[in-house]
Write an enzyme that holds these catalytic residues in place. Structure first.
Site, short mmCIF file in Angstrom:
data_model
loop_
_atom_site.label_atom_id
_atom_site.label_comp_id
_atom_site.label_asym_id
_atom_site.label_seq_id
_atom_site.Cartn_x
_atom_site.Cartn_y
_atom_site.Cartn_z
N LEU A 154 -61.70 -10.42 57.61
CA LEU A 154 -60.38 -11.05 57.67
C LEU A 154 -59.51 -10.33 58.70
O LEU A 154 -58.49 -9.74 58.39
CB LEU A 154 -59.72 -11.03 56.29
CG LEU A 154 -58.58 -12.03 56.11
CD1 LEU A 154 -59.11 -13.45 56.00
CD2 LEU A 154 -57.75 -11.69 54.86
N ARG A 156 -58.16 -10.87 62.98
CA ARG A 156 -57.32 -11.89 63.65
C ARG A 156 -57.92 -13.28 63.47
O ARG A 156 -57.25 -14.22 63.04
CB ARG A 156 -57.20 -11.56 65.15
CG ARG A 156 -56.33 -10.36 65.44
CD ARG A 156 -56.42 -9.98 66.90
NE ARG A 156 -57.73 -9.42 67.20
CZ ARG A 156 -57.95 -8.17 67.59
NH1 ARG A 156 -56.94 -7.34 67.77
NH2 ARG A 156 -59.18 -7.73 67.83
N ILE A 232 -69.36 -17.61 63.45
CA ILE A 232 -68.72 -17.61 64.78
C ILE A 232 -68.48 -16.16 65.22
O ILE A 232 -67.74 -15.90 66.16
CB ILE A 232 -67.40 -18.41 64.82
CG1 ILE A 232 -66.44 -17.98 63.72
CG2 ILE A 232 -67.64 -19.89 64.75
CD1 ILE A 232 -65.58 -16.88 64.08
N ARG A 234 -71.16 -12.89 65.60
CA ARG A 234 -72.26 -12.59 66.52
C ARG A 234 -73.56 -12.95 65.81
O ARG A 234 -73.68 -12.79 64.59
CB ARG A 234 -72.28 -11.09 66.86
CG ARG A 234 -71.15 -10.65 67.76
CD ARG A 234 -71.37 -11.05 69.22
NE ARG A 234 -70.31 -10.57 70.08
CZ ARG A 234 -69.23 -11.28 70.45
NH1 ARG A 234 -69.08 -12.52 70.05
NH2 ARG A 234 -68.32 -10.75 71.25
N GLU A 263 -79.65 -15.09 72.11
CA GLU A 263 -79.11 -16.14 72.98
C GLU A 263 -79.62 -15.98 74.40
O GLU A 263 -79.73 -14.86 74.87
CB GLU A 263 -77.57 -16.07 72.98
CG GLU A 263 -76.98 -16.35 71.61
CD GLU A 263 -75.50 -16.01 71.52
OE1 GLU A 263 -74.90 -15.66 72.55
OE2 GLU A 263 -74.97 -16.10 70.42
N HIS A 281 -72.45 -20.63 71.77
CA HIS A 281 -71.52 -19.48 71.88
C HIS A 281 -70.31 -19.86 72.74
O HIS A 281 -70.09 -19.29 73.80
CB HIS A 281 -72.24 -18.26 72.45
CG HIS A 281 -71.49 -16.98 72.19
ND1 HIS A 281 -72.09 -15.75 72.13
CD2 HIS A 281 -70.16 -16.74 71.99
CE1 HIS A 281 -71.18 -14.82 71.91
NE2 HIS A 281 -69.99 -15.41 71.82
P1 NAP Z 1 -60.64 -8.14 64.51
O1 NAP Z 1 -59.24 -8.60 64.38
O2 NAP Z 1 -60.91 -6.75 64.97
O3 NAP Z 1 -61.39 -8.40 63.12
C1 NAP Z 1 -62.64 -7.88 62.84
C2 NAP Z 1 -62.86 -7.95 61.34
O4 NAP Z 1 -64.18 -7.45 61.07
C3 NAP Z 1 -61.88 -7.10 60.53
O5 NAP Z 1 -61.37 -7.87 59.46
C4 NAP Z 1 -62.76 -5.98 59.98
O6 NAP Z 1 -62.38 -5.52 58.68
C5 NAP Z 1 -64.10 -6.69 59.88
N1 NAP Z 1 -65.17 -5.74 59.74
C6 NAP Z 1 -65.56 -4.78 60.60
N2 NAP Z 1 -66.54 -4.04 60.05
C7 NAP Z 1 -66.77 -4.56 58.83
C8 NAP Z 1 -67.64 -4.24 57.77
N3 NAP Z 1 -68.48 -3.20 57.86
N4 NAP Z 1 -67.62 -5.01 56.63
C9 NAP Z 1 -66.76 -6.04 56.52
N5 NAP Z 1 -65.89 -6.39 57.50
C10 NAP Z 1 -65.90 -5.66 58.63
O7 NAP Z 1 -61.44 -9.06 65.54
P2 NAP Z 1 -61.23 -10.61 65.85
O8 NAP Z 1 -60.36 -10.79 67.01
O9 NAP Z 1 -60.90 -11.31 64.58
O10 NAP Z 1 -62.74 -10.99 66.31
C11 NAP Z 1 -63.80 -10.87 65.38
C12 NAP Z 1 -65.13 -11.07 66.06
O11 NAP Z 1 -65.31 -12.43 66.38
C13 NAP Z 1 -65.34 -10.35 67.39
O12 NAP Z 1 -65.66 -8.99 67.21
C14 NAP Z 1 -66.45 -11.15 68.02
O13 NAP Z 1 -67.68 -10.59 67.70
C15 NAP Z 1 -66.31 -12.52 67.38
N6 NAP Z 1 -65.92 -13.55 68.36
C16 NAP Z 1 -66.76 -14.59 68.60
C17 NAP Z 1 -66.39 -15.57 69.52
C18 NAP Z 1 -67.28 -16.74 69.79
O14 NAP Z 1 -67.23 -17.30 70.89
N7 NAP Z 1 -68.07 -17.18 68.85
C19 NAP Z 1 -65.19 -15.46 70.23
C20 NAP Z 1 -64.37 -14.37 69.95
C21 NAP Z 1 -64.73 -13.41 69.02
P3 NAP Z 1 -61.03 -4.67 58.42
O15 NAP Z 1 -59.90 -5.67 58.61
O16 NAP Z 1 -61.11 -4.23 57.02
O17 NAP Z 1 -61.01 -3.59 59.44
#
Ligand code: NAP
Length: 315
Positions: A154, A156, A232, A234, A263, A281
């Site tokens: 949870l 961004r 969505i 990785r 991929e 992706h």
């Molecule tokens: P973010 O704000 O840093 O959120 C990452 C979330 O992952 C946080 O809620 C974090 O938990 C959680 N997390 C990390 N380690 C964990 C664990 N061991 N167990 C449970 N939860 C864990 O990043 P974001 O901007 O939302 O982006 C998230 C991810 O989306 C990116 O890292 C990327 O891989 C992916 N993404 C994919 C696409 C696509 O094209 N499909 C595009 C953009 C991003 P905490 O809040 O507790 O720290």
């Protein structure tokens, strides 16, 4: 910027981003035309001060070690799992990413995958185009509104997905490293418990050693034959072979997948399944967001070389 600096691109950047980099007076080099260990690479390596990478074409320790004057890596992605951050810290190399500007698009696509899977949007499109509608009706889909949605990560993007799912009347629960204060969503500290208590599980966490293969057979079986899994984040969050067998054996209700383990290779067993919706992706791939991401890459590079604070530093 007045001084020309060498910048290495690890992937073919968009025409728009390339032009912005040229406008910033960078001399551009392409890694795929100057592969590491090649004679050409040796000739340019001292002049490279910056790298632009993306979610698929990152920067590993070998590349960092081959560039003695590297100062900054600006990735055109929010995820930094393809960058050797430990090596960057050792060398004092800065890393920037592109958070926030892509959040809404990725969350939109997560909801699109849920709806497309449950309401059989792709199957229905093929049904109309093929003329099959003339001889029968499309079989029933499954309701989304009011379902229980579990979000792994949870952050961004996960929070933006939660907001959207709330608008569909869904109950929200989540699993993250930490419980978020001031939220009414139910928190689970184990993803298996989250899966056991939700009908739709959406993976939106960052990829790290703890989240690699976090979705395994146990989690998939907890979600069950009526459950839907959407990824969505990785590809490596999921043990893909176990996902494929669960879908083939009917132990999972369906899947919406934007990302895959290897991929652009996708397990061919998935191609035959009409309860699976796949994208290549493209979570953040809209014209508007790609321009905003490119601008953020360039503004971070500009800030670094002007010795100003970085806009979105990772380290
Ligand atoms: P973010 O704000 O840093 O959120 C990452 C979330 O992952 C946080 O809620 C974090 O938990 C959680 N997390 C990390 N380690 C964990 C664990 N061991 N167990 C449970 N939860 C864990 O990043 P974001 O901007 O939302 O982006 C998230 C991810 O989306 C990116 O890292 C990327 O891989 C992916 N993404 C994919 C696409 C696509 O094209 N499909 C595009 C953009 C991003 P905490 O809040 O507790 O720290």
């Amino acid at each position: 910027m007045n001084n020309t600096k060498g910048l290495l691109m690890t992937y073919p950047v968009s025409t728009y981003l390339k032009q912005q980099l040229i406008n910033q007076q960078f001399t551009l080099y392409q890694l795929w035309e100057n592969p590491i260990n090649s004679q050409q690479f040796k000739q340019i390596s001292n002049s490279i001060h910056a790298i632009v990478g993306n979610a698929s074409h990152g920067v590993n320790a070998d590349l960092i070690e081959s560039l003695p004057n590297l100062e900054i890596i600006a990735t055109y992605s929010v995820g930094v799992d393809q960058i050797d951050l430990i090596k960057c810290k050792e060398r004092g190399i800065k890393v920037t990413n592109t958070p926030d500007v892509l959040t809404n698009d990725v969350a939109d696509l997560a909801i699109a995958l849920v709806l497309a899977t449950l309401r059989r949007v792709c199957v229905g499109d093929g049904f109309v185009r093929s003329g099959a509608w003339k001889s029968c009706d499309l079989s029933l889909g499954t309701k989304f509104s009011g379902k229980s949605v579990g979000i792994l990560g949870l952050g961004r993007i996960g929070s933006a997905i939660a907001k959207r799912a709330e608008a569909f009347g869904c109950s929200i629960s989540y699993c993250s490293r930490s419980k978020k204060p001031d939220l009414n969503y139910k928190y689970y500290d184990k993803v298996t418990d989250l899966a056991a208590n939700t009908e739709i599980l959406i993976v939106s966490c960052s990829l790290n050693e703890e989240t690699r293969h976090i979705i395994n057979r146990e989690v998939i079986d907890a979600l069950g034959p009526k459950g839907i899994l959407v990824n969505i984040g990785r590809g490596a969050h999921i043990v893909e072979s176990q996902l494929v067998s669960a879908l083939v054996e009917g132990r999972l209700g369906g899947a919406g997948l934007d990302v895959f383990e290897n991929e652009p290779s996708v397990p061919e067993e998935l191609f035959k399944l009409d309860n699976v919706v796949m994208m290549s992706h493209v979570g953040s791939d809209t014209v508007e967001t790609c321009q905003a991401m490119a601008d953020l890459v360039v503004r971070n590079l500009e800030a670094h070389f002007l010795k100003e604070p970085l806009l979105t530093p990772v380290i």
